[in-house]
Design a protein around this motif. Sequence first.
Motif, PDB file in Angstrom:
ATOM      1  N   ARG A 336       0.853  -1.193   0.000  1.00 52.03           N
ATOM      2  CA  ARG A 336       0.000   0.000   0.000  1.00 52.03           C
ATOM      3  C   ARG A 336       0.886   1.238   0.000  1.00 52.03           C
ATOM      4  NH1 ARG A 336      -4.268  -0.253   4.481  1.00 52.03           N
ATOM      5  NH2 ARG A 336      -5.123  -1.736   2.959  1.00 52.03           N
ATOM      6  N   ALA A 337       0.795   1.998  -1.080  1.00 56.13           N
ATOM      7  CA  ALA A 337       1.570   3.241  -1.221  1.00 56.13           C
ATOM      8  C   ALA A 337       3.063   2.983  -1.035  1.00 56.13           C
ATOM      9  CB  ALA A 337       1.084   4.292  -0.230  1.00 56.13           C
ATOM     10  N   GLY A 338       3.524   1.831  -1.566  1.00 53.51           N
ATOM     11  CA  GLY A 338       4.942   1.521  -1.510  1.00 53.51           C
ATOM     12  C   GLY A 338       5.389   0.819  -0.248  1.00 53.51           C
ATOM     13  N   ILE A 339       4.475   0.550   0.689  1.00 50.64           N
ATOM     14  CA  ILE A 339       4.820  -0.075   1.956  1.00 50.64           C
ATOM     15  C   ILE A 339       4.211  -1.471   2.004  1.00 50.64           C
ATOM     16  CG2 ILE A 339       4.601   0.065   4.465  1.00 50.64           C
ATOM     17  CD1 ILE A 339       4.383   3.084   4.164  1.00 50.64           C
ATOM     18  N   ASP A 340       5.029  -2.480   2.320  1.00 52.07           N
ATOM     19  CA  ASP A 340       4.540  -3.852   2.429  1.00 52.07           C
ATOM     20  C   ASP A 340       3.935  -4.087   3.809  1.00 52.07           C
ATOM     21  OD1 ASP A 340       4.947  -4.951  -0.046  1.00 52.07           O
ATOM     22  OD2 ASP A 340       7.013  -5.540   0.345  1.00 52.07           O
ATOM     23  N   LEU A 341       2.735  -4.659   3.816  1.00 52.33           N
ATOM     24  CA  LEU A 341       2.041  -5.001   5.055  1.00 52.33           C
ATOM     25  C   LEU A 341       1.783  -6.503   5.080  1.00 52.33           C
ATOM     26  CD1 LEU A 341      -0.680  -2.178   4.929  1.00 52.33           C
ATOM     27  CD2 LEU A 341       1.493  -2.104   6.163  1.00 52.33           C
ATOM     28  N   LEU A 342       1.809  -7.079   6.270  1.00 51.48           N
ATOM     29  CA  LEU A 342       1.494  -8.495   6.413  1.00 51.48           C
ATOM     30  C   LEU A 342       0.006  -8.703   6.159  1.00 51.48           C
ATOM     31  CD1 LEU A 342       2.952 -11.126   7.197  1.00 51.48           C
ATOM     32  CD2 LEU A 342       2.171 -10.760   9.535  1.00 51.48           C
ATOM     33  N   ALA A 343      -0.325  -9.679   5.321  1.00 51.92           N
ATOM     34  CA  ALA A 343      -1.718  -9.893   4.924  1.00 51.92           C
ATOM     35  C   ALA A 343      -2.459 -10.658   6.000  1.00 51.92           C
ATOM     36  CB  ALA A 343      -1.777 -10.636   3.592  1.00 51.92           C
ATOM     37  N   SER A 344      -2.704 -10.038   7.129  1.00 51.58           N
ATOM     38  CA  SER A 344      -3.453 -10.680   8.210  1.00 51.58           C
ATOM     39  C   SER A 344      -4.940 -10.666   7.871  1.00 51.58           C
ATOM     40  CB  SER A 344      -3.210  -9.931   9.525  1.00 51.58           C
ATOM     41  OG  SER A 344      -3.659  -8.599   9.428  1.00 51.58           O
ATOM     42  N   PRO A 345      -5.723 -11.591   8.421  1.00 49.22           N
ATOM     43  CA  PRO A 345      -7.153 -11.670   8.084  1.00 49.22           C
ATOM     44  C   PRO A 345      -7.921 -10.387   8.380  1.00 49.22           C
ATOM     45  CG  PRO A 345      -6.427 -13.669   9.193  1.00 49.22           C
ATOM     46  CD  PRO A 345      -5.287 -12.704   9.285  1.00 49.22           C
ATOM     47  N   ASN A 346      -7.473  -9.603   9.366  1.00 43.54           N
ATOM     48  CA  ASN A 346      -8.201  -8.389   9.753  1.00 43.54           C
ATOM     49  C   ASN A 346      -7.765  -7.152   8.972  1.00 43.54           C
ATOM     50  OD1 ASN A 346      -9.819  -9.605  11.745  1.00 43.54           O
ATOM     51  ND2 ASN A 346      -8.136  -9.527  13.222  1.00 43.54           N
ATOM     52  N   LEU A 347      -6.810  -7.296   8.058  1.00 44.52           N
ATOM     53  CA  LEU A 347      -6.360  -6.143   7.280  1.00 44.52           C
ATOM     54  C   LEU A 347      -7.437  -5.754   6.271  1.00 44.52           C
ATOM     55  CD1 LEU A 347      -4.030  -4.161   6.629  1.00 44.52           C
ATOM     56  CD2 LEU A 347      -3.264  -5.792   4.901  1.00 44.52           C
ATOM     57  N   THR A 348      -7.805  -4.477   6.259  1.00 48.94           N
ATOM     58  CA  THR A 348      -8.841  -3.967   5.360  1.00 48.94           C
ATOM     59  C   THR A 348      -8.214  -3.518   4.048  1.00 48.94           C
ATOM     60  OG1 THR A 348     -10.185  -3.226   7.231  1.00 48.94           O
ATOM     61  CG2 THR A 348     -10.672  -2.267   5.086  1.00 48.94           C
TER      62      THR A 348
END
Length: 561
Positions: A336-348
């Motif tokens: 998101r916007a160049g930043i990697d986030l862990l794809a946890s089930p609660n991520l919107t």
Amino acid sequence: MDWIVTLLTDSNSVAHIVLIYAFAIALGVRLGKMKLFGVSLGVTFVLFVGILLGHFGLSVNPAVLHFVREFGLILFIFSIGLQVGPGFFSSFKKGGLLLNGLAVLIIALNIVATLIIYYSDGNIRITDLVGILYGAVTNTPGLAAAQQTLIDVQHNSEAATTAVQGMSMGYAAAYPLGVLGIILSMILVKLFFKVKVEQESKAIENENEESQLKPHVVTFKVENKLIAGQSVKEIHNVINRNYVISRVKKPNGDIIIPNSETTIDYGDHLLIVMSAQDEPVFESTIGHIEEMEWEQNSGPVVSRRILVTNSQFNGRKIGSMRLRMGYKLNATRVNRAGIDLLASPNLTLQVGDRITVVGNIDDINRLAEKLGNSMKRLNEPNMVTLFVGIFLGIILGSLPIAFPGMSVPMKLGLAGGPLVVAILISRFGYKMHLVTYTSSSASLMLREVGICLFLASVGIGSGEHFAETVFSANGLIWVLYGFLITFFPLIIVGSIARWKYKINYCSLMGLISGSYTDPPALAYGNKTANNDAPAVAYSTVYPLTMFLRVITAQILILALA
């Protein structure tokens, strides 16, 4: 040749008005790119070109000038709100709470310094001093909010017009030394505390490497017999961490996409996406780390990124999509916007996200078709969101808010209303099925066009009397007052931040430039630090700072004007 004279002098002619604005903006932007001692003023130079044109008698119909100024302000403020909105609420979390608190202290000291000067001088008008204040802190939206409030309170009278021009001249007088004062405060803090930038940068790098937010991908070989034979769900109960088992390679070479019921056997290789700091936990529980190139292994499993462009998935949580059951896929990361986030089930999810999934290519293609995966769709501007937001912002900005002790109700105005609505829409718009994604180039274009129209209007409108006011004894005092308002709050808070809270100097430069919403100072900080720590700190304090600068501008006018 009469047509040239008419073109240059007829202030009611559309051609003349467009010509003046085009010249002021083009020349201002060009000159703003020139650097003096490594610092440039950017689009703010449009203001000075506008003043120069006004000084030489080039004018624009007052009604048109007023409309262009306010419409430019609305475009600028709304695009700023959409940009900072997603980070506005998260900036109050633990990491940003201290930085935001220090930024609020800087804002408070700016106002205290302004009030001290106002009551000590006794002869300066508060409207002129508010202009000096917002030039000193290089904050154009605050100036615009103050001017709009004054016009509303005094019903666009001749006195209000004169006061608005005084604000503009005070702003222009204080702005150049304001930029230099911000950078000077950074330099002096570095000298006072004997800061070595190389060491500070190294400390930032070490901290980033240990960050728990960045997804970390590692292959483990199952060597723990207590783990062997358990399902993925049971292993999640044993290892209570936030992670995803992306793929499993069996001893016979088969690669599978696991679900919660998949059994993990002794000798399996697990590709796990986790936080870097959790790596020792997995190594002690599962087995040792092995180097493997998963994409080079034979088998049907591949990894692909899918672009979320279908607005139906705006605001959907990853867990609600049932990727494992419905598509036999695993989601591992979201960019998101160049930043990697862990794809946890609660991520919107949000429109514009890039979600990394692993599985069979046919299943991935089915999901891609569902999510949109269309760059062309992202390039299309979301005009509905833009004008719905502006519509709601104008209504909110027009609502009177009564405060005890104030004779006139306060309004958020054309600056505050669109700003608040844009922040809320960017964060919660998906709940109203509003797509707030805007490409960075489109957002930047909208923002720059808005601020250029506003600055050109302010300059042209106040240029006639600028020279005689600023280049006088009183004008020099204005410059001095502006420098005092700029400099001393930064030195005080910069010293507190470094001495008491031990804030890294790279982040401190971002705090200083962000508390004054000053891009030239941020550019200096980025160049000095040679990393993105100043930009991170800048973006952390920017949303709250921008909001408070706009609101406090109106409060000062309502309370003292």
